[in-house]
Design a protein around this motif. Structure first.
Motif, PDB file in Angstrom:
ATOM      1  N   ASP A 109       0.836  -1.201   0.000  1.00 43.26           N
ATOM      2  CA  ASP A 109       0.000   0.000   0.000  1.00 43.26           C
ATOM      3  C   ASP A 109       0.875   1.258   0.000  1.00 43.26           C
ATOM      4  OD1 ASP A 109       1.005  -0.044   2.542  1.00 43.26           O
ATOM      5  OD2 ASP A 109      -0.946  -0.094   3.554  1.00 43.26           O
ATOM      6  N   ASP A 110       2.124   1.096  -0.398  1.00 46.57           N
ATOM      7  CA  ASP A 110       3.064   2.225  -0.444  1.00 46.57           C
ATOM      8  C   ASP A 110       2.673   3.188  -1.570  1.00 46.57           C
ATOM      9  OD1 ASP A 110       5.111   3.984  -0.667  1.00 46.57           O
ATOM     10  OD2 ASP A 110       6.710   2.477  -0.897  1.00 46.57           O
ATOM     11  N   PRO A 111       2.269   4.428  -1.204  1.00 50.36           N
ATOM     12  CA  PRO A 111       1.826   5.392  -2.222  1.00 50.36           C
ATOM     13  C   PRO A 111       2.853   5.595  -3.330  1.00 50.36           C
ATOM     14  CG  PRO A 111       1.342   6.240  -0.034  1.00 50.36           C
ATOM     15  CD  PRO A 111       2.146   4.986   0.162  1.00 50.36           C
ATOM     16  N   VAL A 112       4.143   5.548  -2.999  1.00 51.77           N
ATOM     17  CA  VAL A 112       5.164   5.764  -4.022  1.00 51.77           C
ATOM     18  C   VAL A 112       5.089   4.676  -5.084  1.00 51.77           C
ATOM     19  CG1 VAL A 112       7.650   5.959  -4.456  1.00 51.77           C
ATOM     20  CG2 VAL A 112       6.662   6.930  -2.355  1.00 51.77           C
ATOM     21  N   LYS A 113       4.952   3.431  -4.619  1.00 55.19           N
ATOM     22  CA  LYS A 113       4.883   2.310  -5.563  1.00 55.19           C
ATOM     23  C   LYS A 113       3.583   2.358  -6.378  1.00 55.19           C
ATOM     24  CE  LYS A 113       7.748  -0.923  -2.951  1.00 55.19           C
ATOM     25  NZ  LYS A 113       7.647  -1.965  -1.924  1.00 55.19           N
ATOM     26  N   ILE A 114       2.493   2.726  -5.700  1.00 51.29           N
ATOM     27  CA  ILE A 114       1.193   2.775  -6.395  1.00 51.29           C
ATOM     28  C   ILE A 114       1.230   3.860  -7.484  1.00 51.29           C
ATOM     29  CG2 ILE A 114      -1.268   3.300  -6.099  1.00 51.29           C
ATOM     30  CD1 ILE A 114      -0.896   2.063  -3.225  1.00 51.29           C
ATOM     31  N   ARG A 115       1.800   4.995  -7.138  1.00 59.39           N
ATOM     32  CA  ARG A 115       1.899   6.073  -8.139  1.00 59.39           C
ATOM     33  C   ARG A 115       2.811   5.650  -9.292  1.00 59.39           C
ATOM     34  NH1 ARG A 115       1.755  12.070  -5.293  1.00 59.39           N
ATOM     35  NH2 ARG A 115       0.176  11.549  -3.731  1.00 59.39           N
ATOM     36  N   ALA A 116       3.916   4.979  -8.957  1.00 53.27           N
ATOM     37  CA  ALA A 116       4.837   4.542 -10.012  1.00 53.27           C
ATOM     38  C   ALA A 116       4.133   3.574 -10.952  1.00 53.27           C
ATOM     39  CB  ALA A 116       6.070   3.895  -9.389  1.00 53.27           C
ATOM     40  N   HIS A 117       3.115   2.889 -10.437  1.00 47.88           N
ATOM     41  CA  HIS A 117       2.356   1.938 -11.241  1.00 47.88           C
ATOM     42  C   HIS A 117       1.212   2.623 -11.993  1.00 47.88           C
ATOM     43  CE1 HIS A 117       1.986  -2.407 -11.908  1.00 47.88           C
ATOM     44  NE2 HIS A 117       0.712  -2.174 -12.097  1.00 47.88           N
ATOM     45  N   GLY A 118       1.106   3.937 -11.844  1.00 41.88           N
ATOM     46  CA  GLY A 118       0.098   4.681 -12.618  1.00 41.88           C
ATOM     47  C   GLY A 118      -1.299   4.662 -12.031  1.00 41.88           C
ATOM     48  N   ALA A 119      -1.401   4.522 -10.706  1.00 36.62           N
ATOM     49  CA  ALA A 119      -2.728   4.566 -10.079  1.00 36.62           C
ATOM     50  C   ALA A 119      -2.753   5.631  -8.981  1.00 36.62           C
ATOM     51  CB  ALA A 119      -3.100   3.197  -9.514  1.00 36.62           C
ATOM     52  N   VAL A 120      -3.958   5.912  -8.497  1.00 33.19           N
ATOM     53  CA  VAL A 120      -4.179   6.954  -7.483  1.00 33.19           C
ATOM     54  C   VAL A 120      -4.151   6.298  -6.103  1.00 33.19           C
ATOM     55  CG1 VAL A 120      -5.836   8.660  -6.627  1.00 33.19           C
ATOM     56  CG2 VAL A 120      -5.635   8.238  -9.097  1.00 33.19           C
ATOM     57  N   ASP A 121      -3.144   6.602  -5.285  1.00 36.95           N
ATOM     58  CA  ASP A 121      -3.123   6.011  -3.938  1.00 36.95           C
ATOM     59  C   ASP A 121      -4.269   6.590  -3.109  1.00 36.95           C
ATOM     60  OD1 ASP A 121      -1.055   8.228  -4.351  1.00 36.95           O
ATOM     61  OD2 ASP A 121      -1.400   8.341  -2.186  1.00 36.95           O
ATOM     62  N   LEU A 122      -4.747   5.806  -2.145  1.00 35.14           N
ATOM     63  CA  LEU A 122      -5.934   6.223  -1.384  1.00 35.14           C
ATOM     64  C   LEU A 122      -5.722   7.519  -0.600  1.00 35.14           C
ATOM     65  CD1 LEU A 122      -7.243   2.709  -0.222  1.00 35.14           C
ATOM     66  CD2 LEU A 122      -8.045   4.113  -2.153  1.00 35.14           C
ATOM     67  N   PRO A 123      -4.539   7.747   0.024  1.00 32.31           N
ATOM     68  CA  PRO A 123      -4.346   9.049   0.689  1.00 32.31           C
ATOM     69  C   PRO A 123      -4.461  10.235  -0.282  1.00 32.31           C
ATOM     70  CG  PRO A 123      -2.679   7.483   1.432  1.00 32.31           C
ATOM     71  CD  PRO A 123      -3.414   6.824   0.295  1.00 32.31           C
ATOM     72  N   LEU A 124      -4.064  10.029  -1.530  1.00 30.21           N
ATOM     73  CA  LEU A 124      -4.197  11.108  -2.522  1.00 30.21           C
ATOM     74  C   LEU A 124      -5.680  11.349  -2.833  1.00 30.21           C
ATOM     75  CD1 LEU A 124      -3.052  13.108  -4.566  1.00 30.21           C
ATOM     76  CD2 LEU A 124      -2.679  11.211  -6.164  1.00 30.21           C
ATOM     77  N   LEU A 125      -6.430  10.264  -2.992  1.00 31.29           N
ATOM     78  CA  LEU A 125      -7.872  10.413  -3.208  1.00 31.29           C
ATOM     79  C   LEU A 125      -8.503  11.162  -2.033  1.00 31.29           C
ATOM     80  CD1 LEU A 125     -10.590   9.870  -4.569  1.00 31.29           C
ATOM     81  CD2 LEU A 125     -10.563   7.578  -3.566  1.00 31.29           C
ATOM     82  N   GLN A 126      -8.067  10.823  -0.808  1.00 32.42           N
ATOM     83  CA  GLN A 126      -8.604  11.504   0.377  1.00 32.42           C
ATOM     84  C   GLN A 126      -8.389  13.023   0.291  1.00 32.42           C
ATOM     85  OE1 GLN A 126     -10.319  10.177   3.345  1.00 32.42           O
ATOM     86  NE2 GLN A 126     -10.711  12.386   3.277  1.00 32.42           N
ATOM     87  N   LYS A 127      -7.226  13.433  -0.222  1.00 30.44           N
ATOM     88  CA  LYS A 127      -6.953  14.878  -0.344  1.00 30.44           C
ATOM     89  C   LYS A 127      -7.934  15.542  -1.315  1.00 30.44           C
ATOM     90  CE  LYS A 127      -1.923  14.679   0.357  1.00 30.44           C
ATOM     91  NZ  LYS A 127      -0.641  15.211  -0.171  1.00 30.44           N
ATOM     92  N   TYR A 128      -8.221  14.844  -2.411  1.00 33.10           N
ATOM     93  CA  TYR A 128      -9.181  15.396  -3.372  1.00 33.10           C
ATOM     94  C   TYR A 128     -10.578  15.486  -2.754  1.00 33.10           C
ATOM     95  CZ  TYR A 128      -6.213  15.920  -7.447  1.00 33.10           C
ATOM     96  OH  TYR A 128      -5.254  16.370  -8.323  1.00 33.10           O
ATOM     97  N   LEU A 129     -10.956  14.471  -1.980  1.00 36.80           N
ATOM     98  CA  LEU A 129     -12.260  14.519  -1.298  1.00 36.80           C
ATOM     99  C   LEU A 129     -12.297  15.697  -0.326  1.00 36.80           C
ATOM    100  CD1 LEU A 129     -12.861  10.721  -0.380  1.00 36.80           C
ATOM    101  CD2 LEU A 129     -13.653  11.945  -2.410  1.00 36.80           C
ATOM    102  N   ASN A 130     -11.220  15.877   0.433  1.00 38.52           N
ATOM    103  CA  ASN A 130     -11.169  16.994   1.391  1.00 38.52           C
ATOM    104  C   ASN A 130     -11.328  18.334   0.684  1.00 38.52           C
ATOM    105  OD1 ASN A 130     -10.708  15.280   3.518  1.00 38.52           O
ATOM    106  ND2 ASN A 130      -8.487  15.608   3.571  1.00 38.52           N
TER     107      ASN A 130
END
Ligand SMILES: [Fe+2]
Ligand SMILES: [Fe+2]
Length: 469
Positions: free
Chosen positions: A269-290
């Motif tokens: 669930d490492d945001p760095v790895k998820i972003r490197a894989h071209g997807a939106v990590d959940l903490p990033l989605l949370q920022k957009y919701l906020n």
């Protein structure tokens, strides 16, 4: 009354029998089309889009589907049927017959309410103008355009009221609705949220989830209005609005689904790895919701508002679903409000913006529950949340205070240092932008989002929903 499509302006208000009004609206129509051409979706005017068009205003089969070029969409004036014997459902004049004309003493207040609502409709089209170039699929592109043409029609709905009931002032306001533009330095749109740029599809889904839902609540409160033509207009607009929120809720749901797939593939669930894989990590989605939730919360106005009290008492604007409440007059009730100075008893009439904001937030929870269930089922502890309604206030008693998304007051320096833990930073936005590669092959999806469960109107997912000529 059924919709007359034989006329220049489709309508179910018997426009042909009011020559003056018909001429005035036919004069406004080319200005609208010019605005659409300049400020509507960029570069897709020749595309065939699989759109629904209203055929009647009743619940059965009001939509007919087919390929339409957007500039040829039949924008018009559609009001829900009149309810015979309808009476005012709240306020000091409760029980009296509803108004078919605007009472003189409420003229300027009603005009302001209608103009403010009307202003949001073209604003959102302007905000979404460039998104077509970054679409994750043809299915999504079609949904964007469906929303855009319907917001254009919502502008028509408000312009009709201005022309039909507010004389010369109304006609001038109708022109101004085309002259202000989202984000314009000299002539911006009236409300802040409608001047925020929407430059990626994650923002679009958040906007349609949170900001179109604010629209739903405004329309619901106008649907209660003693001014019957406003009520009937808004009741029909609500049927269209539902689709906009559907796009938001399923859009965010599909982002969550795709992220969970990537997390599983990576075993991380490492945001760095998820972003490197071209997807939106959940903490990033949370920022957009906020960001979008807090921005949309401002649209309800100050917690304590004498305007809200007047609008309710005089019957102009009720609470959403007014009939579900016991007391419709609210002269002897108080509400306990949390203010920065502590709890305060406020006359209920003056606290109605807050009442509306609370019921709006409850409605916002529904999608979060669904998305969190998917996260839980995938075996992760992370939970998406709504920010506290004190976070990032630009209006009301919490305005400008350094409050974090849980509602806790922080030292100003700490708040400023940590703000981009809670809302997207420039880097976050640049990353999301970098994901936005246009996908237009029928049935294909961008890598950051899962396909929807089903297509439009029972068509397969790989249907060519938009045909670019
Ligand atoms: Fe709308
Ligand atoms: Fe909408």
């Amino acid at each position: 009354m059924s919709i007359n499509y034989a006329e220049k302006i489709p309508n179910n208000v018997d426009l042909a029998n009011d020559r003056t009004l018909q001429r005035a609206l036919e004069h406004w129509q080319p200005h609208f089309l010019e605005w659409w051409h300049e400020m509507g979706p960029s570069d897709f005017e020749k595309a065939d889009v699989y759109l629904r068009t209203a055929t009647s205003v009743d619940a059965q089969g009001w939509a007919s589907y087919g390929a339409v070029k957007m500039p040829d969409y039949r924008w018009g004036i559609f009001l829900a049927d009149q309810t015979p014997g309808r009476t005012i459902g709240f306020g000091d004049r409760m029980g009296e017959p509803v108004w078919q004309q605007v009472p003189g003493e409420h003229r300027s207040t009603l005009r302001r309410l209608i103009v403010t609502q009307g202003d949001t409709e073209p604003a959102s089209v302007e905000q979404q103008r460039l998104l077509g170039h970054l679409c994750p699929s043809l299915y999504d592109l079609r949904n964007l355009f469906q929303i855009n043409v319907e917001e254009g029609r919502h502008l028509w709905a408000m312009v009709y009221l201005l022309h039909a009931y507010f004389g010369r002032d109304g006609r001038e306001e109708a022109e101004e609705l085309l002259a202000r533009h989202s984000g314009d330095a000299d002539k911006p749109r009236i409300l802040t949220t409608f001047n925020e740029p929407i430059s990626d599809w994650l923002s679009l889904y958040c906007f349609t989830y949170f900001t179109d839902r604010d629209g739903k609540y405004q329309l619901k409160s106008f649907a209660e209005s003693a001014f019957d033509p406003l009520s009937r207009t808004c009741r029909f607009m609500l049927t269209e609005e539902a689709h906009h929120m559907f796009v938001g809720e399923t859009g965010i749901g599909r982002v969550v689904k795709r992220t969970l797939e990537v997390m599983k593939e990576l075993g991380s669930d490492d945001p760095v790895k998820i972003r490197a894989h071209g997807a939106v990590d959940l903490p990033l989605l949370q920022k957009y919701l906020n960001f979008w939730c807090s921005s949309s919360l401002d649209l309800f106005g100050s917690e304590i508002s004498s305007n809200a009290a007047t609008s309710f008492a005089s019957g102009l604007k009720g609470r959403p679903d007014e009939s579900q409440y016991q007391d419709h007059v609210l002269r002897d009730v108080v509400l306990k409000l949390d203010t920065p100075e502590g709890a305060q008893d406020v006359p209920m009439l003056n606290a109605l913006n807050e009442v509306m904001r609370e019921s709006y937030l409850k409605d916002c929870e529904i999608g979060l529950k669904r998305w969190n269930r998917a996260i839980e089922r995938a075996g992760h502890d992370f939970r998406l949340t709504l920010p506290s309604s004190r976070f990032r206030r630009a209006i009301g008693s919490w305005v400008g205070l350094p409050v974090d998304p849980t509602g806790k007051l922080l030292p100003k320096q700490e708040y400023e240092r940590r703000l981009h833990e809670w809302i997207p930073s420039n880097d976050d936005r640049a990353f999301v932008r970098s994901l936005m590669q246009k996908v237009t092959e029928p049935g294909k999806m961008a890598a950051w989002i899962a396909p929807p469960d089903r297509g439009i109107n029972n068509l397969p997912l790989d249907y060519e929903y938009v045909h670019v000529a």
